[in-house]
Structures are given as structure tokens and as C-alpha cells.
Design a protein around this motif. Structure first.
Motif, PDB file in Angstrom:
ATOM      1  N   LEU A 239       0.831  -1.203   0.000  1.00 56.86           N
ATOM      2  CA  LEU A 239       0.000   0.000   0.000  1.00 56.86           C
ATOM      3  C   LEU A 239       0.870   1.260   0.000  1.00 56.86           C
ATOM      4  CD1 LEU A 239      -2.793  -1.049   2.538  1.00 56.86           C
ATOM      5  CD2 LEU A 239      -3.090  -0.635   0.086  1.00 56.86           C
ATOM      6  N   VAL A 240       1.938   1.241   0.790  1.00 56.76           N
ATOM      7  CA  VAL A 240       2.864   2.381   0.814  1.00 56.76           C
ATOM      8  C   VAL A 240       3.510   2.553  -0.555  1.00 56.76           C
ATOM      9  CG1 VAL A 240       5.009   3.277   1.796  1.00 56.76           C
ATOM     10  CG2 VAL A 240       3.308   2.199   3.283  1.00 56.76           C
ATOM     11  N   SER A 241       3.941   1.442  -1.148  1.00 53.32           N
ATOM     12  CA  SER A 241       4.568   1.480  -2.470  1.00 53.32           C
ATOM     13  C   SER A 241       3.595   1.989  -3.530  1.00 53.32           C
ATOM     14  CB  SER A 241       5.049   0.072  -2.839  1.00 53.32           C
ATOM     15  OG  SER A 241       5.553   0.039  -4.159  1.00 53.32           O
TER      16      SER A 241
ATOM     17  N   HIS B 282      -1.035   3.779 -11.108  1.00 52.51           N
ATOM     18  CA  HIS B 282      -2.438   3.918 -10.700  1.00 52.51           C
ATOM     19  C   HIS B 282      -3.422   3.699 -11.837  1.00 52.51           C
ATOM     20  CE1 HIS B 282      -1.579   6.297  -6.734  1.00 52.51           C
ATOM     21  NE2 HIS B 282      -0.930   5.153  -6.829  1.00 52.51           N
ATOM     22  N   SER B 283      -3.063   4.128 -13.039  1.00 52.40           N
ATOM     23  CA  SER B 283      -3.987   3.942 -14.164  1.00 52.40           C
ATOM     24  C   SER B 283      -4.216   2.467 -14.458  1.00 52.40           C
ATOM     25  CB  SER B 283      -3.442   4.645 -15.413  1.00 52.40           C
ATOM     26  OG  SER B 283      -2.152   4.148 -15.753  1.00 52.40           O
ATOM     27  N   THR B 284      -3.163   1.669 -14.346  1.00 51.98           N
ATOM     28  CA  THR B 284      -3.289   0.222 -14.558  1.00 51.98           C
ATOM     29  C   THR B 284      -4.149  -0.407 -13.474  1.00 51.98           C
ATOM     30  OG1 THR B 284      -1.118   0.122 -15.607  1.00 51.98           O
ATOM     31  CG2 THR B 284      -2.029  -1.946 -14.803  1.00 51.98           C
TER      32      THR B 284
ATOM     33  N   TYR C 128      -9.093   2.918  -2.549  1.00 52.78           N
ATOM     34  CA  TYR C 128      -9.205   4.286  -2.034  1.00 52.78           C
ATOM     35  C   TYR C 128      -7.998   5.122  -2.458  1.00 52.78           C
ATOM     36  CZ  TYR C 128      -9.539   8.137   1.305  1.00 52.78           C
ATOM     37  OH  TYR C 128      -9.620   9.387   1.868  1.00 52.78           O
ATOM     38  N   ILE C 129      -6.813   4.538  -2.357  1.00 56.97           N
ATOM     39  CA  ILE C 129      -5.592   5.251  -2.764  1.00 56.97           C
ATOM     40  C   ILE C 129      -5.633   5.580  -4.248  1.00 56.97           C
ATOM     41  CG2 ILE C 129      -3.097   4.984  -3.107  1.00 56.97           C
ATOM     42  CD1 ILE C 129      -3.059   3.333  -0.508  1.00 56.97           C
ATOM     43  N   VAL C 130      -5.948   4.583  -5.048  1.00 57.18           N
ATOM     44  CA  VAL C 130      -5.929   4.754  -6.505  1.00 57.18           C
ATOM     45  C   VAL C 130      -7.018   5.715  -6.973  1.00 57.18           C
ATOM     46  CG1 VAL C 130      -6.269   3.576  -8.709  1.00 57.18           C
ATOM     47  CG2 VAL C 130      -4.886   2.504  -6.925  1.00 57.18           C
ATOM     48  N   ILE C 131      -8.254   5.495  -6.511  1.00 59.62           N
ATOM     49  CA  ILE C 131      -9.372   6.307  -6.972  1.00 59.62           C
ATOM     50  C   ILE C 131      -9.262   7.737  -6.449  1.00 59.62           C
ATOM     51  CG2 ILE C 131     -11.877   6.590  -6.887  1.00 59.62           C
ATOM     52  CD1 ILE C 131     -12.079   3.519  -6.802  1.00 59.62           C
TER      53      ILE C 131
ATOM     54  N   LYS D  72      -6.174  14.157  -9.383  1.00 57.94           N
ATOM     55  CA  LYS D  72      -5.496  14.468 -10.643  1.00 57.94           C
ATOM     56  C   LYS D  72      -6.469  15.104 -11.631  1.00 57.94           C
ATOM     57  CE  LYS D  72      -2.734  12.324 -14.304  1.00 57.94           C
ATOM     58  NZ  LYS D  72      -2.151  11.049 -14.809  1.00 57.94           N
ATOM     59  N   GLN D  73      -7.689  14.550 -11.712  1.00 57.72           N
ATOM     60  CA  GLN D  73      -8.688  15.104 -12.621  1.00 57.72           C
ATOM     61  C   GLN D  73      -9.091  16.509 -12.195  1.00 57.72           C
ATOM     62  OE1 GLN D  73     -11.897  12.285 -12.763  1.00 57.72           O
ATOM     63  NE2 GLN D  73     -10.656  10.690 -13.725  1.00 57.72           N
TER      64      GLN D  73
END
Length: 247
Positions: free
Chosen positions: A99-101, A109-111, A225-228, A234-235
Motif C-alpha cells: 500500500l505504501v509502495s 495507478h492507471s493500470t 481508495y488510494i488509486v481512486i 489528478k482530474q
């Protein structure tokens, strides 16, 4: 465990869960996406669906219709118990590091977001949703689904079908209970059910399977949660820099 009236009624209630999930299909998903239902409401309904049959199971446990040993709710301090606990600690450490990585590796993140697309509608986006998902839904799923599918259902069917055929069937039903994720993920969840059953068998206690199940769900929620969240920021940043919506 004798096949009593309670056992039959518990069986019907447990089998009703995957049938209900198939019947409902993607109704909850459509409601959340359309705004008719919030994610918090979806989390609450999920926990109700899990805990109602589990509480009935606990009533049977209290009334001695089934024993803690039959549900594998035991901890005797054996080598297998402690090796399972060690495995849980290793898994928790691995998940934490990952999760830290992931939080630091924004280029991945997009992948990951594409991989989470099938459940993105359900994943937490706010701190309140994250708390409810991790401490509510994830823990409830770990406790309830293991007691129902690996504890009760597997044990009930084993004398009639054999240990491994019973595990296969209970795992398939466990997978069908996740039909809202799509049929490809029903297969994947069924395989996860088999793995959890093997973990129970090897560690000789359902507590390890419960913990592993809950950890996997918590990790999935935190990862999403991190990714979204980062994707949303970003958006928002892009809109601020390039306000194309302005006339």
C-alpha cells in the motif's frame, strides 16, 4: 452435528444468500451509479444481508444445535494454529508495504484503476466510506462468510459428499454470492473460497481463514481508495489548470 430442524432451516437461509445475489443481480450497482442509493447505504444493506443469517447461526450455537468444534471455532495452540498466525502477520506486513509502495508509485495507478473497474462503483472515496468499508463491510464479510460457507455449510455437507467435494460446492456457492462483480469474478471468488478452505484445513481453525478473508477485503478497499482518490485529485487538478468547461 445431527441434521435437525434447525440445521435444515440454517441450510435454507445460507443457500438463500447466493440465490438472492443472483436474483438481485446488478440492481445495487445500478442504484449506486445512478445516485438512487449511496455507497454507505449499499454497505449497510450488505452488512444486514451478512449478519442476519450469521446471528441465526449464533443462536444455534448458543442453543447447542452446533458446537464451536463443528464450526472450527477453536484455538488449541497447536503448531498449525501458530504457523497460521505467523502467515497472517507476514500477509499483513506485505499488504502494508504494498500500500505504501502503491501510494508512492503514481505511474501504476492507471493500470490498477483499470483492474478495479468492475468494483469501482462500490469502492470507498471518502474517509467515512473508507471507515465503513474496512471496519464494517470487510470485517463482516470475513466473519460472516467464513462461518456460513466454510464453517457451517462445508461441515454440514462433508458427511454426505466427502470433504473436498463439499468444499468445492460451498466455494462455488460462495462465488455465486459475489455475482454482482460479474461471472468472471464469480469464478475467481470461488477459487478464493477453495484457498480459504485449504487454509482452514491446514491451520485447524476458522480464525485464520476469517482473518485472511478480512485482510484481503481491507487491503482491496485501501488500495482502491488510494488509486481512486489520487485519480480524482489528478482530474480536479487538470480541470483547474485547463477549465475547458468555462465559456
Amino acid at each position: 452435528m445431527s441434521v435437525s430442524i434447525w440445521s435444515y432451516s440454517m441450510l435454507v437461509i445460507t443457500l438463500a444468500i447466493p440465490l438472492y445475489c443472483v436474483w438481485e443481480g446488478d440492481k445495487t450497482q445500478r442504484n449506486v451509479i445512478s445516485g438512487k442509493q449511496t455507497r454507505l447505504e449499499a454497505y449497510a444493506s450488505t452488512m444486514v444481508l451478512l449478519w442476519v443469517p450469521t446471528l441465526y447461526l449464533l443462536v444455534g450455537l448458543y442453543g447447542k444445535q452446533i458446537s464451536t468444534a463443528e464450526l472450527s471455532l477453536v484455538w488449541v495452540g497447536s503448531a498449525n494454529n501458530w504457523l497460521g498466525a505467523l502467515g497472517v502477520l507476514v500477509m499483513a506486513g506485505y499488504f502494508s508495504l504494498n500500500l505504501v509502495s502503491t501510494n508512492n508509485a503514481r505511474d501504476t495507478h492507471s493500470t490498477l484503476e483499470a483492474q478495479l473497474e468492475h468494483v469501482a462503483w462500490l469502492m470507498p472515496r471518502s474517509s467515512k466510506e473508507l471507515t465503513c468499508f474496512t471496519l464494517g463491510v470487510s470485517l463482516s464479510a470475513g466473519i460472516c462468510e467464513e462461518l456460513l460457507f466454510r464453517g457451517f455449510l462445508w461441515f454440514l455437507m462433508s458427511p454426505f459428499l466427502g470433504l473436498w467435494p463439499a468444499l468445492l460446492i460451498s466455494s462455488l456457492l460462495f462465488g455465486v454470492a459475489h455475482a454482482y462483480q460479474g461471472w468472471l469474478h464469480v469464478v475467481r471468488t470461488s477459487i478464493m473460497g477453495l484457498v480459504l478452505g485449504v487454509i482452514l484445513w491446514l491451520t485447524e481453525t476458522i480464525w485464520i481463514a476469517i482473518t485472511v478473508h478480512a485482510l484481503v477485503n481491507i487491503y482491496g478497499g485501501l488500495l482502491a481508495y488510494i488509486v481512486i482518490s489520487n485519480s480524482g485529485r489528478k482530474q480536479a487538478s487538470c480541470v483547474t489548470k485547463f477549465p475547458f468547461n468555462r465559456i
